[in-house]
Write an enzyme that holds these catalytic residues in place. Structure first.
Site, short mmCIF file in Angstrom:
data_model
loop_
_atom_site.label_atom_id
_atom_site.label_comp_id
_atom_site.label_asym_id
_atom_site.label_seq_id
_atom_site.Cartn_x
_atom_site.Cartn_y
_atom_site.Cartn_z
N HIS A 88 0.84 -1.21 0.00
CA HIS A 88 0.00 0.00 0.00
C HIS A 88 0.87 1.26 0.00
O HIS A 88 0.49 2.29 -0.55
CB HIS A 88 -0.92 -0.01 1.23
CG HIS A 88 -1.93 -1.11 1.20
ND1 HIS A 88 -3.27 -0.89 0.97
CD2 HIS A 88 -1.79 -2.46 1.32
CE1 HIS A 88 -3.91 -2.05 0.99
NE2 HIS A 88 -3.03 -3.01 1.21
N ASP A 126 -5.64 5.90 2.03
CA ASP A 126 -5.92 4.53 1.63
C ASP A 126 -7.36 4.17 2.02
O ASP A 126 -7.83 4.57 3.10
CB ASP A 126 -4.94 3.58 2.32
CG ASP A 126 -4.94 2.19 1.71
OD1 ASP A 126 -3.98 1.86 1.00
OD2 ASP A 126 -5.92 1.43 1.93
N THR A 145 -5.45 0.35 -3.63
CA THR A 145 -4.20 -0.09 -4.24
C THR A 145 -4.34 -1.44 -4.97
O THR A 145 -3.37 -1.93 -5.53
CB THR A 145 -3.09 -0.21 -3.16
OG1 THR A 145 -3.55 -1.10 -2.14
CG2 THR A 145 -2.78 1.14 -2.56
N ALA A 168 14.68 -7.79 -3.05
CA ALA A 168 15.26 -7.40 -4.35
C ALA A 168 14.68 -6.07 -4.83
O ALA A 168 13.60 -5.68 -4.38
CB ALA A 168 14.94 -8.49 -5.38
N GLN A 212 12.64 -5.15 -7.04
CA GLN A 212 11.77 -5.99 -7.89
C GLN A 212 11.44 -5.38 -9.26
O GLN A 212 11.47 -6.07 -10.27
CB GLN A 212 10.48 -6.33 -7.15
CG GLN A 212 9.55 -7.20 -7.99
CD GLN A 212 8.48 -7.86 -7.18
OE1 GLN A 212 8.77 -8.63 -6.27
NE2 GLN A 212 7.23 -7.58 -7.49
N HIS A 250 3.13 -14.50 -5.75
CA HIS A 250 1.93 -14.70 -4.93
C HIS A 250 0.76 -13.88 -5.49
O HIS A 250 -0.33 -13.92 -4.95
CB HIS A 250 2.21 -14.27 -3.50
CG HIS A 250 2.41 -12.79 -3.35
ND1 HIS A 250 3.27 -12.05 -4.14
CD2 HIS A 250 1.83 -11.88 -2.52
CE1 HIS A 250 3.21 -10.78 -3.79
NE2 HIS A 250 2.35 -10.64 -2.81
N TRP A 272 -1.23 -7.32 -5.97
CA TRP A 272 -1.58 -6.52 -7.15
C TRP A 272 -0.37 -5.78 -7.71
O TRP A 272 -0.20 -5.66 -8.93
CB TRP A 272 -2.71 -5.55 -6.84
CG TRP A 272 -3.17 -4.78 -8.06
CD1 TRP A 272 -3.14 -3.43 -8.24
CD2 TRP A 272 -3.72 -5.33 -9.27
NE1 TRP A 272 -3.63 -3.09 -9.48
CE2 TRP A 272 -3.99 -4.25 -10.13
CE3 TRP A 272 -4.00 -6.62 -9.70
CZ2 TRP A 272 -4.54 -4.43 -11.40
CZ3 TRP A 272 -4.55 -6.80 -10.98
CH2 TRP A 272 -4.81 -5.71 -11.81
N ASN A 273 0.51 -5.28 -6.83
CA ASN A 273 1.69 -4.58 -7.34
C ASN A 273 2.57 -5.53 -8.14
O ASN A 273 3.00 -5.20 -9.25
CB ASN A 273 2.51 -3.98 -6.19
CG ASN A 273 1.74 -2.89 -5.48
OD1 ASN A 273 1.52 -1.82 -6.02
ND2 ASN A 273 1.28 -3.18 -4.27
N GLU A 312 3.40 -5.11 -12.03
CA GLU A 312 4.83 -4.91 -12.37
C GLU A 312 5.29 -5.96 -13.38
O GLU A 312 6.05 -5.67 -14.30
CB GLU A 312 5.67 -4.97 -11.09
CG GLU A 312 5.52 -3.72 -10.21
CD GLU A 312 5.92 -3.89 -8.75
OE1 GLU A 312 5.59 -3.01 -7.93
OE2 GLU A 312 6.56 -4.91 -8.41
N ASP A 361 -6.68 -10.35 -2.04
CA ASP A 361 -7.10 -10.28 -3.45
C ASP A 361 -6.22 -11.14 -4.36
O ASP A 361 -6.43 -11.16 -5.58
CB ASP A 361 -7.06 -8.81 -3.91
CG ASP A 361 -5.68 -8.19 -3.75
OD1 ASP A 361 -4.83 -8.77 -3.03
OD2 ASP A 361 -5.44 -7.13 -4.33
N1 UDP Z 1 9.03 -5.89 -3.60
C1 UDP Z 1 10.34 -5.47 -3.61
N2 UDP Z 1 11.32 -6.41 -3.43
C2 UDP Z 1 11.06 -7.72 -3.25
C3 UDP Z 1 9.72 -8.15 -3.24
C4 UDP Z 1 8.72 -7.21 -3.43
O1 UDP Z 1 10.64 -4.28 -3.76
O2 UDP Z 1 12.01 -8.48 -3.09
C5 UDP Z 1 7.97 -4.89 -3.81
C6 UDP Z 1 7.23 -5.14 -5.10
O3 UDP Z 1 7.89 -4.50 -6.17
C7 UDP Z 1 5.85 -4.61 -4.81
C8 UDP Z 1 5.69 -4.75 -3.30
O4 UDP Z 1 6.99 -5.02 -2.78
O5 UDP Z 1 5.76 -3.25 -5.18
C9 UDP Z 1 4.81 -5.91 -2.90
O6 UDP Z 1 3.49 -5.57 -3.14
P1 UDP Z 1 2.42 -6.65 -3.63
O7 UDP Z 1 1.13 -5.93 -3.80
O8 UDP Z 1 2.91 -7.37 -4.81
O9 UDP Z 1 2.37 -7.71 -2.47
P2 UDP Z 1 2.23 -7.62 -0.86
O10 UDP Z 1 3.59 -7.42 -0.34
O11 UDP Z 1 1.29 -6.48 -0.54
O12 UDP Z 1 1.68 -8.96 -0.51
#
Ligand code: UDP
Length: 462
Positions: free
Chosen positions: A26, A119, A141, A343, A345, A360, A363-364, A368, A384
């Site tokens: 978020h 949010d 988000t 990482a 990402q 997993h 949504w991000n 991405e 979600d």
């Molecule tokens: N992310 C990152 N490095 C990692 C894993 C995830 O920077 O090693 C970032 C990824 O780019 C995304 C966020 O963490 O923007 C994860 O958001 P997402 O909605 O995919 O999943 P959540 O963490 O909320 O389950």
């Protein structure tokens, strides 16, 4: 008039106030939105909890206002606890937020403050702002379809689809019932956390819908080429304007809102590999694996013989700080794999060597991956994520789900299917087409750019 000049009001800066929900998935889009609005001339003030507080040094152009949240002790790990925490955050901060907002309004002068963007999960924050005469906008988000599920939730409960008995990975025939009101979703694709968590989940969802109703508009981190039908549906159902301005990470620089230090050495490691040869594996910031699943995953990855970059973040295995990969795993994969704690990402997915993403389906992560044309192996855990995985497989056809119990043999076969077989190549082609469509949306004159213009104009009219 260019939207950019709108943010200056009689030569004075207009302020926008932001309040993210303090979880990584978020925080990232809210900071990308901050970048977009700052580039359009707004002065940005970020209200934030002490829990998962952002680092002001990473954003020297923004002002930060800490709001005590009363939270002490470790972050929640189990999904039921995360949901309960999310439900409690807004209320825990409300009184302190009201005081700080009043002080900010006095300092900036009421006229100079355009609105608060918060949010959707912070309903009491919307109510406090509205009480002080500050207009609000809601940032959701997740996807448009996940918010459509939110608005449909009472009906889904009434019709008996919910509460879900068990988790999405369990085998239970109720879970495979098609939800005719929300095709192509099945019951297992709806947001559910089992019977015990049902009440608190309903509270969270009802709060998010109420926050949107209490606001002057809904901002969604999605885009027209991905969810046109779902966006149209939401526009018909909601009485407030909907701005599909995503994918936000394409408008604003990455990395600086990460709560964990990103290990950038993996980018150099990727340089050595041929195009589309490496599988990137990451399950986001919240999902955890059991020691058994970790073991099966590790040996499945090893057996596939596919090069891999695997994010095993601290706390990933059953919430323990130490993650123990199987003893012989490193020796078995030496020379073709890298394991990191966290990482960069977005940059990893953009790297030409990455040919697949085992995700997993947060949504991000999903958007991405789509924006870089990377097909996905889907292993949704909660919230979600199941609905996102369903769309990846059955609507956009850019990946498939690894379902059921994780077993090394099926993991190995799934990785090969995605990375080396013609089936996976077809998904990669379709992902490439979606990448192009997303670039058109974020390019000059594209739907997301136009939506940002509309959003800025709307903000200035509030
Ligand atoms: N992310 C990152 N490095 C990692 C894993 C995830 O920077 O090693 C970032 C990824 O780019 C995304 C966020 O963490 O923007 C994860 O958001 P997402 O909605 O995919 O999943 P959540 O963490 O909320 O389950």
């Amino acid at each position: 008039m260019a939207a950019e000049s709108n943010a200056n009001h009689g030569g004075r800066h207009r302020h926008v106030l932001l309040f993210p929900l303090p979880y990584q998935g978020h925080i990232n889009p809210m900071f990308r939105l901050a970048g977009v609005l700052h580039a359009r001339g707004f002065a940005v003030t970020v209200f934030h909890t002490h829990f998962n507080a952002p680092d002001p040094a990473s954003h020297p152009h923004y002002r930060f206002v800490p709001v005590p949240d009363g939270m002490s002790g470790p972050a929640p790990v189990a999904i039921e606890d995360v949901v309960a925490h999310i439900v409690s955050i807004g209320g825990a901060c409300e009184a302190a937020f009201r005081d700080r907002l009043a002080a900010v309004l006095e300092e900036y002068s009421r006229d100079a403050v355009t609105c608060l963007v918060a949010d959707t999960h912070l309903l009491p924050i919307f109510q406090a702002a509205n009480c002080l005469g500050v207009p609000t906008l809601a940032l959701r988000t997740g996807s448009a379809v996940s918010f459509a599920c939110f608005t449909a939730y009472p009906m889904l409960c009434e019709k008996g689809y919910l509460p879900v008995q068990g988790m999405p990975s369990s085998s239970n025939s109720q879970l495979d019932t098609p939800v005719v009101e929300l095709p192509p979703c099945r019951v297992r694709d709806l947001m559910g956390i089992g019977k015990d968590g049902h009440e608190v989940l309903c509270e969270m969802i009802a709060g998010a819908v109420a926050a949107v109703k209490a606001s002057s508009g809904l901002i969604l981190n999605t885009f027209d080429a991905l969810e046109r039908r779902e966006l149209e549906g939401l526009r018909q159902d909601l009485a407030v304007p909907v701005f599909d301005i995503g994918p936000l990470h394409k408008f604003s620089p990455a990395g600086e809102s990460s709560l964990l230090r990103q290990d950038r050495s993996c980018l150099e490691w990727l340089d050595a590999w041929p195009p589309a040869s490496v599988l990137y594996v990451s399950f986001g910031s919240l999902a955890c694996m059991s020691p058994r699943d970790l073991e099966e995953t590790a040996w499945g990855i090893a057996g596939s013989c596919v090069p891999f970059l695997w994010v095993v973040r601290p706390g990933f295995v059953g919430g323990c700080a130490e993650n123990h990969l199987p003893e012989r795993f490193e020796a078995a994969t030496r020379g073709r794999g890298m394991v990191v704690g966290w990482a960069p990402q977005e940059e990893v997915l953009r790297h030409r060597a990455v040919g697949g993403f085992w995700t997993h389906n947060g949504w991000n992560s999903t958007t991405e991956s789509i924006c870089e044309g990377v097909p996905m192996l889907c292993r949704p855990y909660f919230a979600d994520q199941m609905g996102n995985a369903r769309y990846v497989e059955h609507v956009w056809e850019v990946g498939f789900e690894v379902s059921g119990e994780l077993e090394r043999g099926s993991v190995e076969a799934a990785i090969r299917r995605l990375m080396t077989e013609s089936d996976g190549a077809g998904m990669r082609t379709r992902a490439g087409e979606l990448k192009k469509a997303s670039a058109e949306c974020t390019g000059k004159g594209g739907s997301s750019c136009l939506a940002i213009d509309k959003l800025v104009t709307h903000m200035m009219s509030l």
